[in-house]
Design a protein around this motif. Structure first.
Motif, PDB file in Angstrom:
ATOM      1  N   VAL A  86     -10.028 131.199 -87.744  1.00  0.00           N
ATOM      2  CA  VAL A  86     -11.065 131.928 -88.488  1.00  0.00           C
ATOM      3  C   VAL A  86     -12.371 131.203 -88.178  1.00  0.00           C
ATOM      4  O   VAL A  86     -12.559 130.052 -88.564  1.00  0.00           O
ATOM      5  CB  VAL A  86     -10.790 131.930 -90.008  1.00  0.00           C
ATOM      6  CG1 VAL A  86     -11.884 132.704 -90.734  1.00  0.00           C
ATOM      7  CG2 VAL A  86      -9.422 132.515 -90.302  1.00  0.00           C
ATOM      8  N   ALA A  96     -16.635 135.346 -89.372  1.00  0.00           N
ATOM      9  CA  ALA A  96     -15.469 135.566 -90.230  1.00  0.00           C
ATOM     10  C   ALA A  96     -15.388 134.532 -91.349  1.00  0.00           C
ATOM     11  O   ALA A  96     -14.845 134.814 -92.422  1.00  0.00           O
ATOM     12  CB  ALA A  96     -14.191 135.547 -89.400  1.00  0.00           C
ATOM     13  N   SER A 116     -10.509 136.910 -86.516  1.00  0.00           N
ATOM     14  CA  SER A 116     -11.905 136.963 -86.946  1.00  0.00           C
ATOM     15  C   SER A 116     -12.479 138.368 -86.797  1.00  0.00           C
ATOM     16  O   SER A 116     -13.215 138.842 -87.670  1.00  0.00           O
ATOM     17  CB  SER A 116     -12.739 135.957 -86.140  1.00  0.00           C
ATOM     18  OG  SER A 116     -12.361 134.624 -86.463  1.00  0.00           O
ATOM     19  N   LEU A 120     -11.213 140.448 -89.763  1.00  0.00           N
ATOM     20  CA  LEU A 120     -11.905 140.157 -91.014  1.00  0.00           C
ATOM     21  C   LEU A 120     -13.323 140.718 -91.019  1.00  0.00           C
ATOM     22  O   LEU A 120     -13.760 141.329 -92.001  1.00  0.00           O
ATOM     23  CB  LEU A 120     -11.945 138.641 -91.243  1.00  0.00           C
ATOM     24  CG  LEU A 120     -10.608 137.974 -91.566  1.00  0.00           C
ATOM     25  CD1 LEU A 120     -10.715 136.462 -91.424  1.00  0.00           C
ATOM     26  CD2 LEU A 120     -10.130 138.349 -92.968  1.00  0.00           C
ATOM     27  N   VAL A 121     -14.034 140.524 -89.922  1.00  0.00           N
ATOM     28  CA  VAL A 121     -15.404 141.031 -89.834  1.00  0.00           C
ATOM     29  C   VAL A 121     -15.414 142.558 -89.807  1.00  0.00           C
ATOM     30  O   VAL A 121     -16.223 143.198 -90.490  1.00  0.00           O
ATOM     31  CB  VAL A 121     -16.113 140.452 -88.596  1.00  0.00           C
ATOM     32  CG1 VAL A 121     -17.467 141.120 -88.393  1.00  0.00           C
ATOM     33  CG2 VAL A 121     -16.290 138.947 -88.738  1.00  0.00           C
TER      34      VAL A 121
END
Length: 403
Positions: free
Chosen positions: A44, A48, A313, A316-317
């Motif tokens: 991560v 993120a 990442s 999540l973004v």
């Protein structure tokens, strides 16, 4: 809106968290019987990190962070080439970027949202049906009729596929995976096996041209993650044959038949492993991420491959950006804003790797020698800023954060 999310891995629960914060009624369906635990360590990084901070789960992720201290590279005979800080290899920043077990992240995401949204485990989407009619402005008709494999049938205002690289939602929406699948020239196998070398907080990787074998010790466990990677100009077999467990094992074993170091023991352990996962290294590249009231997020829309280290990442973004784009907008406008605001970030991260171009896995003797020379130099180089692609997007402030 009533929103269905297919997939309870990383992107799905993260999106559920942010949509719930915006006042939507969210259901998450997952084909597994529960949240999946374990799994290989994941990263991560960059933007993120700000997503998980705003979710309020950054402190607990720091508490379970993997503390990898050494990455040792070996030649074909098992001789040591170099030992370097793992951050140098990953392009991450010590003390800032995170590496955690995938199961620790999915568990934190699930706990953050489980009391606020509906989870349907041991089920999945079977069919999607969108009304053909549109309004006078060309916007999609109301609702998506969803039939579940368990036999249920419900209607949602929006359906989001967060169901991974081999997404069923994407197939229903846009057709077979092959047309969006970019093969990157490698196949890989991952599994766990006994820690016979007594490794601790470290990674060891053996290489010959076009082949790599690694043992990854997370902490002081009695088990290690085993990883086998090999280059092939074309994907092996056809998609169905490659997913046959016996054919998979035979292909990997044949590829490493003459390998040295600990590889024979790894092949024997692979034969017996009950958590073996084998696939091709690939990306998903779509011309658009939505159609009507159905959209995709994470690997289902833009898998970058593990070679970039950015899959988690991006998930999540992407989840945050999708929820932010839908805040205060109708579905059609929001989905268009999601793609407009996120596409460049995705493209930049996917472009970090080309076909057969992974630095860790050279395919020729010349490239391997060049990489080894670079690794010897890395042992004295500090890791300071990470890679620009990891942080090349600023998050909008339109969503209510934790607390």
């Amino acid at each position: 809106m009533k929103v269905l999310i297919s997939g309870a891995g990383v992107a799905g629960p993260a999106l559920a968290f942010w949509l719930n914060r915006s006042g939507h009624e969210v259901t998450v369906v997952e084909k597994a019987g529960t949240v999946r635990h374990g799994g290989y360590p994941i990263d991560v990084r960059g933007t993120a990190l700000e997503v998980v901070r705003r979710m309020g789960i950054l402190p607990q992720l720091r508490d379970v962070q993997v503390d990898s201290r050494r990455f040792t590279f070996l030649d074909g005979d098992g001789g040591r080439i170099a030992s370097v800080d793992p951050h140098h290899v990953a392009g991450s920043v010590a003390g800032r970027d995170l590496e955690v077990r995938r199961g620790d992240l999915t568990d934190a995401l699930h706990k953050a949202v489980r009391d606020d949204v509906e989870f349907l485990f041991d089920d999945s989407v079977d069919t999607l049906e969108q009304p053909a009619r549109a309004d006078q402005f060309g916007r999609p008709g109301d609702g998506v009729d969803v039939t579940f494999r368990g036999g249920g049938r419900r209607t949602f205002d929006l359906v989001i596929g967060a169901d991974g690289l081999h997404s069923r939602t994407r197939e229903l929406l846009f057709g077979p995976e092959e047309q969006f699948h970019r093969y990157l020239g490698y196949c890989f196998a991952v599994f766990t096996m006994p820690n016979t070398l007594g490794l601790s907080h470290e990674i060891m990787m053996w290489n010959t041209p076009g082949r790599a074998a690694a043992l990854y010790a997370v902490g002081d466990s009695d088990e290690v993650h085993a990883f086998l990677n090999f280059a092939r100009p074309e994907p092996p077999f056809d998609a169905d044959a490659f997913r046959n467990p016996h054919a998979q094992r035979d292909l990997v074993a044949a590829t490493f038949a003459d390998a040295g170091w600990e590889v024979p023991g790894m092949i024997a352990a692979m034969r017996e492993a009950d958590d073996l996962f084998i696939d091709v290294v690939s990306q998903i590249r779509l011309p658009r991420w939505s159609s009507g009231r159905v959209a995709l997020v994470g690997d289902a829309a833009y898998a970058p491959s593990f070679l970039t280290g950015q899959g988690t990442s991006l998930a999540l973004v992407g989840a945050y950006m999708l929820a932010a784009a839908l805040a205060g907008r109708d579905a059609a406008t929001g989905l268009a804003a999601y793609e407009h605001g996120t596409r460049d970030f995705v493209t930049l991260n996917q472009a970090q790797i080309g076909e057969g171009g992974a630095t860790l896995f050279p395919t020729t003797a010349h490239a391997l020698a060049r990489r080894n020379d670079m690794l010897r130099g890395l042992s004295t180089m500090p890791s300071a800023e990470g890679r620009p692609a990891h942080s090349a997007l600023s998050l909008p402030e339109c969503l209510p954060s934790h607390g």
